[in-house]
Design a protein around this motif. Structure first.
Motif, mmCIF file in Angstrom:
data_model
loop_
_atom_site.group_PDB
_atom_site.id
_atom_site.type_symbol
_atom_site.label_atom_id
_atom_site.label_comp_id
_atom_site.label_asym_id
_atom_site.label_seq_id
_atom_site.Cartn_x
_atom_site.Cartn_y
_atom_site.Cartn_z
ATOM 1 N N PHE A 1 42.782 46.784 48.187
ATOM 2 C CA PHE A 1 42.351 48.184 48.274
ATOM 3 C C PHE A 1 43.333 48.960 49.139
ATOM 4 N N ALA A 2 43.331 50.262 48.983
ATOM 5 C CA ALA A 2 44.202 51.129 49.784
ATOM 6 C C ALA A 2 43.615 51.280 51.187
ATOM 7 N N TRP A 3 44.482 51.627 52.124
ATOM 8 C CA TRP A 3 44.004 51.888 53.485
ATOM 9 C C TRP A 3 44.839 52.982 54.115
ATOM 10 N N ARG A 4 44.204 54.071 54.545
ATOM 11 C CA ARG A 4 42.792 54.095 54.844
ATOM 12 C C ARG A 4 41.970 54.523 53.634
ATOM 13 N N SER A 5 40.823 53.846 53.468
ATOM 14 C CA SER A 5 39.890 54.219 52.421
ATOM 15 C C SER A 5 38.479 53.973 52.950
ATOM 16 N N PHE A 6 37.510 53.766 52.072
ATOM 17 C CA PHE A 6 36.121 53.633 52.489
ATOM 18 C C PHE A 6 35.968 52.463 53.452
ATOM 19 N N GLU A 7 35.347 52.722 54.592
ATOM 20 C CA GLU A 7 35.299 51.731 55.670
ATOM 21 C C GLU A 7 34.457 50.506 55.355
ATOM 22 N N ALA A 8 33.595 50.592 54.352
ATOM 23 C CA ALA A 8 32.788 49.415 54.006
ATOM 24 C C ALA A 8 33.590 48.364 53.245
ATOM 25 N N TYR A 9 34.722 48.745 52.663
ATOM 26 C CA TYR A 9 35.492 47.784 51.867
ATOM 27 C C TYR A 9 35.821 46.505 52.639
ATOM 28 N N PRO A 10 36.504 46.592 53.775
ATOM 29 C CA PRO A 10 36.867 45.340 54.457
ATOM 30 C C PRO A 10 35.656 44.558 54.929
ATOM 31 N N ILE A 11 34.572 45.232 55.268
ATOM 32 C CA ILE A 11 33.373 44.535 55.734
ATOM 33 C C ILE A 11 32.781 43.695 54.611
ATOM 34 N N LEU A 12 32.639 44.286 53.427
ATOM 35 C CA LEU A 12 32.048 43.564 52.306
ATOM 36 C C LEU A 12 32.933 42.404 51.858
ATOM 37 N N VAL A 13 34.234 42.606 51.912
ATOM 38 C CA VAL A 13 35.162 41.542 51.508
ATOM 39 C C VAL A 13 35.043 40.357 52.459
ATOM 40 N N GLU A 14 35.090 40.617 53.748
ATOM 41 C CA GLU A 14 35.029 39.531 54.723
ATOM 42 C C GLU A 14 33.666 38.852 54.703
ATOM 43 N N LEU A 15 32.609 39.596 54.483
ATOM 44 C CA LEU A 15 31.277 39.014 54.437
ATOM 45 C C LEU A 15 31.165 38.001 53.304
ATOM 46 N N ALA A 16 31.874 38.250 52.212
ATOM 47 C CA ALA A 16 31.857 37.331 51.078
ATOM 48 C C ALA A 16 32.785 36.136 51.280
ATOM 49 N N GLY A 17 33.525 36.127 52.381
ATOM 50 C CA GLY A 17 34.471 35.042 52.618
ATOM 51 C C GLY A 17 35.771 35.221 51.864
ATOM 52 N N ALA A 18 35.957 36.387 51.259
ATOM 53 C CA ALA A 18 37.196 36.673 50.537
ATOM 54 C C ALA A 18 38.246 37.212 51.501
ATOM 55 N N ARG A 19 39.433 37.407 50.981
ATOM 56 C CA ARG A 19 40.552 37.872 51.805
ATOM 57 C C ARG A 19 40.886 39.312 51.423
ATOM 58 N N ARG A 20 40.919 40.162 52.416
ATOM 59 C CA ARG A 20 41.246 41.575 52.156
ATOM 60 C C ARG A 20 42.760 41.773 52.151
ATOM 61 N N VAL A 21 43.216 42.521 51.171
ATOM 62 C CA VAL A 21 44.630 42.879 51.074
ATOM 63 C C VAL A 21 44.672 44.397 51.021
ATOM 64 N N HIS A 22 45.006 45.011 52.151
ATOM 65 C CA HIS A 22 44.992 46.475 52.162
ATOM 66 C C HIS A 22 46.415 47.023 52.128
#
Length: 365
Positions: A117-138
């Motif tokens: 996802f792009a950054w800066r963007s919606f602040e919930a994106y990294p939270i939901l990604v990490e909660l799922a155990g996935a890796r965020r690529v911003h």
């Protein structure tokens, strides 16, 4: 033994949170109004009262609060399908678009999978990604405060499962054109779900962003994400939806928390769709105010990117950002400040907007 003694006992070992949860950043909601003269412009809520039809639907549904809602949201999904020209099997609903997005990430990502996802963007994106155990690529925004689609395409790997495109982008308001997204889709593997997050699409000028339904019909790995929280004024009821290929939509419905969308929310959403003309009139007034404010500020030296949301984005860091936030606070105006980046200000009624303009005039370059 009291609870305080239990917590301080040296041999007490409490259950441990998952590592991903323990290190999770908290979502920072917009600050709330605490007085009659406070302008609450931090959360991009509609400043209008609920649509009369929606309020009436809620009042009618209130007498059934002792019953569970339809967990499948059949009536709402069928009404959305008619509204969008798709089938009910292509629609999934959830508690706001953020709830549906959690269903998307939960449904597609295993531990270690990647979400771009792009950054800066919606602040919930990294939270939901990490909660799922996935890796965020911003991927950093480009110089125009928009998505760098070339860099996002280049970041795709064999672990990429989901790409999030926020248009108009929150908090910068910059849309992504139809042509740019189409070129991007041609470069992305069809096995990657591309989510077009259109929480603010109703506020966008025609042609400024994509025809997402046309893209979805041509590229089955596209998922459209929308909400009733903004233009429809149902932020307090929590109802959003996705349009996706039937197999994907069915998966999203399976990952949904049972009964997450209340009967009140479902009935209010259906009534809101039926009151589309009244909603459009309100949106037109917001667009007019947005244009007035932008023209006024640009004439006084502010360099703004054209916003297509119901907000303006002021790029400001360091002392300027701090000075703006202090000035808004002192004047009873609640805005959303982003550390090191800038300030987002919801467009509201003309009186509140004029208060904003006076503060920004005093800080013009």
């Amino acid at each position: 033994m009291t609870s305080d003694q239990l917590l301080t006992a040296p041999d007490t070992v409490l259950p441990a949170l998952r590592g991903a949860v323990a290190g999770l950043p908290s979502y920072v909601p917009g600050r709330r109004s605490a007085g009659m003269d406070i302008a609450a412009l931090a959360s991009n809520e509609s400043h209008y009262e609920p649509l009369p039809a929606a309020a009436a639907a809620v009042a009618e549904a209130a007498s059934t609060m002792n019953r569970y809602p339809d967990s499948a949201a059949v009536e709402l999904r069928e009404r959305l399908a008619r509204h969008l020209g798709v089938t009910a099997g292509e629609v999934a609903v959830g508690p706001g678009s953020v709830g549906v997005l959690q269903q998307i990430i939960t449904g597609l990502c295993d531990a270690g999978d990647e979400v771009i996802f792009a950054w800066r963007s919606f602040e919930a994106y990294p939270i939901l990604v990490e909660l799922a155990g996935a890796r965020r690529v911003h991927i950093p925004l480009d110089e125009a405060e928009g998505h760098d689609l070339d860099a996002m395409a280049a970041a795709v790997t064999d672990r990429t499962k989901v790409i999030l495109l926020c248009t108009p982008n929150n908090p910068t308001g910059v849309p992504i054109s139809h042509e740019r997204i189409e070129v991007f889709l041609q470069a992305v593997p069809s096995s990657v779900l591309v989510v077009i997050d259109e929480a603010y699409v109703e506020y966008a000028e025609a042609g400024s962003g994509p025809d997402s339904l046309a893209l979805y019909r041509r590229y089955p790995n596209v998922c459209i994400l929308r909400t009733f929280s903004k233009a429809y004024g149902l932020a307090g009821l929590r109802v959003g939806y996705a349009v996706a290929a039937p197999t994907i939509a069915e998966g999203l419905r399976r990952t949904a928390l049972p009964f997450a969308v209340s009967a009140l929310a479902q009935m209010a959403a259906v009534a809101s769709l039926d009151a589309g003309e009244e909603m459009e009139a309100r949106v037109a007034a917001v667009r007019q105010e947005r244009a007035r404010m932008a023209a006024h500020l640009e004439a006084r030296g502010w360099k703004l990117k054209p916003s297509q949301g119901n907000f303006l984005w002021i790029r400001a860091d360091g002392s300027l950002r701090a000075s703006l936030v202090d000035a808004f606070d002192a004047s009873g105006i609640l805005v959303r400040a982003y550390q090191g980046d800038g300030v987002r200000i919801t467009v509201a009624d003309s009186a509140s907007n004029n208060r904003v303009l006076r503060i920004l005039e005093a800080h013009a370059a």
